[in-house]
Enzyme design. Structure first.
Site, PDB file in Angstrom:
ATOM      1  N   LYS A  48      -2.911 -57.221 -54.648  1.00  0.00           N
ATOM      2  CA  LYS A  48      -4.254 -56.812 -54.214  1.00  0.00           C
ATOM      3  C   LYS A  48      -4.405 -56.751 -52.701  1.00  0.00           C
ATOM      4  O   LYS A  48      -5.495 -56.905 -52.157  1.00  0.00           O
ATOM      5  CB  LYS A  48      -5.340 -57.714 -54.825  1.00  0.00           C
ATOM      6  CG  LYS A  48      -5.252 -57.904 -56.342  1.00  0.00           C
ATOM      7  CD  LYS A  48      -5.053 -56.589 -57.093  1.00  0.00           C
ATOM      8  CE  LYS A  48      -6.242 -55.657 -57.006  1.00  0.00           C
ATOM      9  NZ  LYS A  48      -5.955 -54.343 -57.669  1.00  0.00           N
ATOM     10  N   HIS A 108       6.107 -57.519 -55.365  1.00  0.00           N
ATOM     11  CA  HIS A 108       5.190 -58.597 -54.984  1.00  0.00           C
ATOM     12  C   HIS A 108       5.956 -59.911 -54.805  1.00  0.00           C
ATOM     13  O   HIS A 108       5.340 -60.979 -54.687  1.00  0.00           O
ATOM     14  CB  HIS A 108       4.119 -58.805 -56.059  1.00  0.00           C
ATOM     15  CG  HIS A 108       3.115 -57.703 -56.170  1.00  0.00           C
ATOM     16  ND1 HIS A 108       2.537 -57.103 -55.078  1.00  0.00           N
ATOM     17  CD2 HIS A 108       2.572 -57.098 -57.267  1.00  0.00           C
ATOM     18  CE1 HIS A 108       1.678 -56.168 -55.486  1.00  0.00           C
ATOM     19  NE2 HIS A 108       1.689 -56.147 -56.808  1.00  0.00           N
ATOM     20  N   SER A 138     -10.516 -60.088 -55.377  1.00  0.00           N
ATOM     21  CA  SER A 138      -9.912 -58.903 -55.995  1.00  0.00           C
ATOM     22  C   SER A 138      -8.936 -59.300 -57.102  1.00  0.00           C
ATOM     23  O   SER A 138      -8.896 -58.666 -58.170  1.00  0.00           O
ATOM     24  CB  SER A 138      -9.191 -58.083 -54.922  1.00  0.00           C
ATOM     25  OG  SER A 138      -8.728 -56.871 -55.448  1.00  0.00           O
TER      26      SER A 138
END
Length: 295
Positions: A48, A108, A138
């Site tokens: 995010k 990630h 988020s």
């Protein structure tokens, strides 16, 4: 495939002490031995933080701002997700070997878990960091709609887990600090989400320079326009609306929700903010990293 093959909100599994989506963890052995190529471009972020935004920017750069070429596939096919693995879908490690060079790859992973071949091949990495408060908000909404994540619980419960690093991909604090330190001896362009919101053209120029790529001013203007939040939110090739509902349920929350800096103020109570700030100062002390929580 039957949707029942994918469990809703399965518990996370630990890999080297870091929580992972259950299905990602089950494919970890394939990720660990992934073979990077010298001309791979890696986009690394904590979830995010603007991953899809930068992925779209880089894909447009690689295609000289040609929006038609960038409609060839959804963004998750154009920029495959290295550690992605969900039953019934090809995993990142299955898809990537067949992608022609130069590949643009998304991850990630915290810096210490990145497959060694990326460092061995001195690959270029674009890292994007976003302020912790907006990430927490988020990520809370994303956890709800991306139903392969564990159940987030209430906002209060999720915020506690986030501060403790007990969320998928682990501690935000360790993630941004780890990649920040790594840039000293690797080819890493470290960007800030808030800088990109403030002046997207300036930051896209930095990406162009880092990739040693030159495009016309007209193409640059086009990329700035095509990668604005509103354009991407309405672009089915960028907004994840084509993702199956049993993986992402857009009726719960859209993948692209607000795309602003400072939305945390609509969610944090005064007490939560005070507690978060105290914890933040301890964890980020001496890191040299400074974030803007609003613009």
């Amino acid at each position: 495939m039957e949707h029942t093959e994918v469990a809703l909100y399965p518990e996370a599994k630990l890999i080297h002490g870091i929580p992972f989506i259950k299905y990602f963890a089950e494919n970890w052995e394939q990720v660990e031995v992934f073979q990077a190529r010298e001309d791979d471009i890696l986009i690394a972020t904590y979830p995010k933080a603007g991953t899809t935004w930068v992925s779209e920017i880089v894909d447009l750069i690689m295609n000289n701002g040609d929006s038609e070429k960038c409609k060839r596939d959804p963004i998750y096919c154009r920029v495959p997700f290295l550690e992605y693995a969900v039953p019934g879908c090809p995993s990142g490690t299955e898809v990537l070997p067949a992608v022609p060079s130069p590949r643009v790859i998304k991850t990630h992973l915290p810096v210490q878990l990145l497959p060694k071949t990326f460092w061995d091949n001195d690959c270029k990495v674009i890292y994007v960091a976003r302020n912790a408060k907006d990430i927490a908000v988020s990520y809370f909404y994303f956890y709800q709609m991306a139903v392969v994540h564990p159940h987030p619980g209430t906002w209060e419960e999720f915020l506690e887990k986030f501060m403790a690093g007990e969320v998928v991909f682990g501690s935000w604090y360790d993630h941004v600090k780890g990649w920040w330190e790594k840039q000293n001896n690797c080819r890493i362009l470290y960007l800030f989400y808030e800088d990109m919101k403030e002046d997207p053209k300036r930051e896209i120029r930095r990406i162009l320079q880092f990739l040693e790529n030159s495009i016309s001013e007209e193409a640059l203007e086009k990329i700035v326009h095509l990668t604005s939040f509103q354009e991407m939110k309405s672009n089915p090739m960028a907004n994840y609306s084509l993702t199956p509902k049993h993986i992402m349920d857009h009726t719960i929350s859209p993948f692209m929700r607000k795309g602003i800096a400072g939305d945390w103020k609509n969610h944090f109570t005064v007490a939560q903010n005070e507690r978060f700030e105290e914890d933040y100062q301890k964890k980020m002390a001496g890191s040299g990293l400074e974030f803007r929580n609003e613009l």
